[in-house]
Design an enzyme around this catalytic site. Sequence first.
Site, PDB file in Angstrom:
ATOM      1  N   HIS A 144       8.849   1.804  -4.747  1.00 28.10           N
ATOM      2  CA  HIS A 144       8.199   2.219  -3.508  1.00 28.10           C
ATOM      3  C   HIS A 144       7.764   3.671  -3.680  1.00 28.10           C
ATOM      4  CE1 HIS A 144       7.315   1.623   0.705  1.00 28.10           C
ATOM      5  NE2 HIS A 144       8.197   2.506   1.142  1.00 28.10           N
TER       6      HIS A 144
ATOM      7  N   GLN B 245       0.813  -1.223   0.000  1.00 27.74           N
ATOM      8  CA  GLN B 245       0.000   0.000   0.000  1.00 27.74           C
ATOM      9  C   GLN B 245       0.842   1.267   0.000  1.00 27.74           C
ATOM     10  OE1 GLN B 245      -2.046  -0.495   3.729  1.00 27.74           O
ATOM     11  NE2 GLN B 245      -3.825  -1.433   2.768  1.00 27.74           N
ATOM     12  N   CYS B 246       2.112   1.178  -0.348  1.00 25.04           N
ATOM     13  CA  CYS B 246       3.005   2.314  -0.122  1.00 25.04           C
ATOM     14  C   CYS B 246       2.523   3.600  -0.776  1.00 25.04           C
ATOM     15  CB  CYS B 246       4.416   1.979  -0.579  1.00 25.04           C
ATOM     16  SG  CYS B 246       4.553   1.485  -2.321  1.00 25.04           S
ATOM     17  N   GLY B 247       2.014   3.502  -2.008  1.00 24.42           N
ATOM     18  CA  GLY B 247       1.551   4.703  -2.688  1.00 24.42           C
ATOM     19  C   GLY B 247       0.315   5.294  -2.041  1.00 24.42           C
TER      20      GLY B 247
ATOM     21  N   ALA C 253       1.343   6.903   1.231  1.00 20.91           N
ATOM     22  CA  ALA C 253       2.010   8.177   0.975  1.00 20.91           C
ATOM     23  C   ALA C 253       0.986   9.260   0.634  1.00 20.91           C
ATOM     24  CB  ALA C 253       3.021   8.026  -0.161  1.00 20.91           C
TER      25      ALA C 253
END
Length: 275
Positions: free
Chosen positions: A148, A46-48, A51
Site C-alpha cells: 500500500h 489507486q493507493c499510490g 497518495a
Amino acid sequence: MQSRKCWLDGKWPVSVCLVLSSSFSGQFQWLLYNRAVPSLIQEGPQCGLVALWMAGSLLSLSQDVSLERIMQVALERGYTAQGEMFSADMARLAEELFQCQAELLSGGLEGENRGKILRHLTTGCPLLLPYDEDSNHEPCRRRGYKAHWAVVSGLLLGLRTGTLSPACREDGEISGLFRPGPACPPPAPHDVLEIYLLSKQGKSWRPQLWRYRQAHESNAQLTDFCPKRAGDGKVYVVPAGGVRAGLCGKTVLLRPRTAQSALPQPAGPPPAPER
C-alpha cells in the site's frame, strides 16, 4: 472517475488530538512538525496515485492536478494498468505532473536515510511511503502481500521533559504538545526519545501516527506479489525483479522545484537513536 474528498483546515482532527492526550506518558514533551494534507478516498487499487494527489497539495503549484489527470498520465507512460503502483516510477510521475523534485531513497528508513527523512519532513515537504497495510491501515509485515502507499507530511517527536526550547509554542488545547516557533533550534539527539510519522492513506479520512521503527520494518520487507492478486485474472504492471525491486526499502521525497516556492519552516532535528 468519481472520487470523494474533503479538506482539513490546517489543524489535525479532534480524534488525533485525543490520541495525543490519552496515549502518551507525561514523561515526554511532544514537538509537532506538520502541514495538513487533504483527504481522498481511493476507488480500486489507486493507493499510490491517491497518495501522490494528497502530497501535491504541499508542493505549491499554481493550479490543481486532478486524480483523473494523474491516472491518465500513469496509464499513458505504462506505469500502471488499473491504478496500482508497484515501483518507484512514482518519482518520475511526480516530477512530470507536479514540476517538483523527487528524490528516490533505497535501503529503508534507517541508517543514513533517517537523518535525511527527518530533515525533509521538518521543512514542510511530504514523502511517499510504500508499506504493508494492516486491517487498521497501520504498517504491518505481510511480505508485500498487502502493499500500500501513504503520504507522510510530518513528525511527532517525544522529547525528554525539560529539554524543549523556550522558542516552541504550546498547543492551545493539549498540554505538553508544542509546535516549533521561527527561532526554535533543533532538539539534541539524546533528548529525542520517540519518533512518530504523521501519515495518511487512501482508505480512511483520518491521519494516523505511526512509530518510525514500525514504518521502517514494514517498508523493508516488501518482497513478494500477493498470490491472490496474481490469480485474480487482472493485469498489473510489476517491474522486472518484482515487488522486491520496485518497493522494498524505497521512499520518495518530494519538494518544490525552487526554494522560493517552499513555505519557510523551522530547522529540523538531527537524526536521533530510537529507544
